[in-house]
Enzyme design. Structure first.
Site, mmCIF file in Angstrom:
data_model
loop_
_atom_site.group_PDB
_atom_site.id
_atom_site.type_symbol
_atom_site.label_atom_id
_atom_site.label_comp_id
_atom_site.label_asym_id
_atom_site.label_seq_id
_atom_site.Cartn_x
_atom_site.Cartn_y
_atom_site.Cartn_z
ATOM 1 N N ARG A 55 0.848 -1.214 0.000
ATOM 2 C CA ARG A 55 0.000 0.000 0.000
ATOM 3 C C ARG A 55 0.873 1.249 0.000
ATOM 4 N NH1 ARG A 55 -4.375 0.719 4.714
ATOM 5 N NH2 ARG A 55 -2.545 1.192 5.957
ATOM 6 N N LYS B 278 -3.117 7.555 2.194
ATOM 7 C CA LYS B 278 -2.925 7.854 3.619
ATOM 8 C C LYS B 278 -1.831 8.910 3.716
ATOM 9 C CE LYS B 278 -2.190 4.931 7.692
ATOM 10 N NZ LYS B 278 -3.509 4.974 8.361
ATOM 11 N N GLU C 98 -16.204 6.458 6.646
ATOM 12 C CA GLU C 98 -15.425 5.734 7.667
ATOM 13 C C GLU C 98 -15.328 6.632 8.893
ATOM 14 O OE1 GLU C 98 -11.353 5.228 6.464
ATOM 15 O OE2 GLU C 98 -11.199 7.219 5.636
#
Ligand SMILES: Cc1ncc(COP(=O)(O)O)c(CNc2cccc(C(=O)O)c2)c1O
Length: 290
Positions: free
Chosen positions: A51, A150, A183
């Site tokens: 990721r 992220k 989320e």
């Protein structure tokens, strides 16, 4: 005193630092991973690094280590600190540049690896479940900054977290601009309705969580039907069960959202079984440090 990896060297954590001209510091130009080690096994390290390198590619950040070299540095950082249980923070920024935002004036990305302890929620919250609220802040659009990256731009999450804490809650749910549930500030969300497990696709505006992916695998192994689906607060309020997933939090039940009691107000049976199965996996699926 621990040792932190900074650009190829291990430095005392008290002295570890990056340049004030680092664009991670000046502009949030960078990405990070939160990874956990359980009893000397770094859980899903390969998945986290995959990721990380995907996010770097999306931002055109050329990490100065191969994935294999990075893996060795993460393992070494846990080992050099003699840790068996740890939370690992891996940060890659654009690196040192001038005061302008031009990323092409940053010749070399900065790599920082911290291995330390972290306790997000007390055990009582796993037993009793969390009570959370929905933030008034909406998730940033994927057209502006894709939440699947992220990045070091966590202000959307932080503003929602401030709202929750000020209202006396440990976590806040974030909707996207269409009103679908995305989320929480630091966790993905699952609901259980009529025996089926649901979680929104990342395209709703959510991080593609490693823990979320693990829970989906666990559900499949348990024969629990899973569907990726956009859903609204109504579906959360009327769900039989709800829980959150994240590396730091693992899987944690939610028993109330915006003063609506979820199910019978206690952690649900499927939630509890998934938490049990997840904890069994944590020392199995990973990379040995010692
Ligand atoms: C926005 C967001 N969504 C989901 C997750 C869970 O993803 P993983 O299952 O891959 O860990 C995260 C990661 N969770 C995270 C990261 C940094 C800090 C904190 C905190 O709560 O202080 C939480 C996250 O920051």
């Amino acid at each position: 005193m621990g040792l932190v990896y900074v650009n190829g060297e291990f430095v005392d954590s008290e002295r570890a630092s990056v340049s004030v001209f680092d664009h991670g510091y000046l502009y949030g130009d960078g990405i990070f991973e939160g990874i956990r080690a359980y009893d000397g096994v770094i859980f899903k390290l390969d998945e986290h690094l995959k990721r990380l390198y995907s996010m770097a590619k999306a931002l055109l950040i050329d990490i100065p280590l191969t994935m294999e070299e990075m893996k060795e540095k993460v393992v070494e950082t846990v080992r050099i600190n003699n840790l068996r249980d740890a939370y690992i923070r891996l940060v890659v920024s654009r690196g040192k540049g001038d005061l302008g935002l031009d990323p092409y004036k940053c010749p070399k990305p900065t790599v920082v690896i911290i291995a330390d302890k972290i306790t997000l929620y007390p055990e009582s919250m796993y037993q009793n479940g969390l009570k959370i609220i929905t933030s008034t802040y909406r998730r940033n659009s994927i057209q502006a900054l894709d939440p699947q990256i992220k990045s070091l731009n966590y202000l959307n999450n932080i503003l929602a977290k401030i709202e929750a804490v000020k209202a006396g809650y440990p976590e806040a749910l974030i909707l996207n601009q269409e009103g679908y549930v995305a989320e929480c500030t630091g966790d993905n969300i699952f609901i259980v309705s009529n025996g089926t497990l649901y979680s929104p696709p990342s395209a709703v505006g959510a991080l593609g969580g490693i823990t979320r992916a693990t829970v989906i695998d666990i559900a499949k192994q348990m024969g629990i039907p899973f569907e990726e689906k956009y859903f609204s607060l109504f579906n959360v309020y009327t769900a039989d069960e709800c829980f959150l997933t994240g590396t730091a939090a693992e899987a944690i039940p939610v028993v109330e959202v915006d003063h609506r009691v979820i199910g019978d107000g206690k952690p649900g049976p499927i939630t509890k079984k998934i938490i049990e199965e997840f904890r069994k996996l944590t020392t199995v699926l990973g990379t040995k440090v010692y």
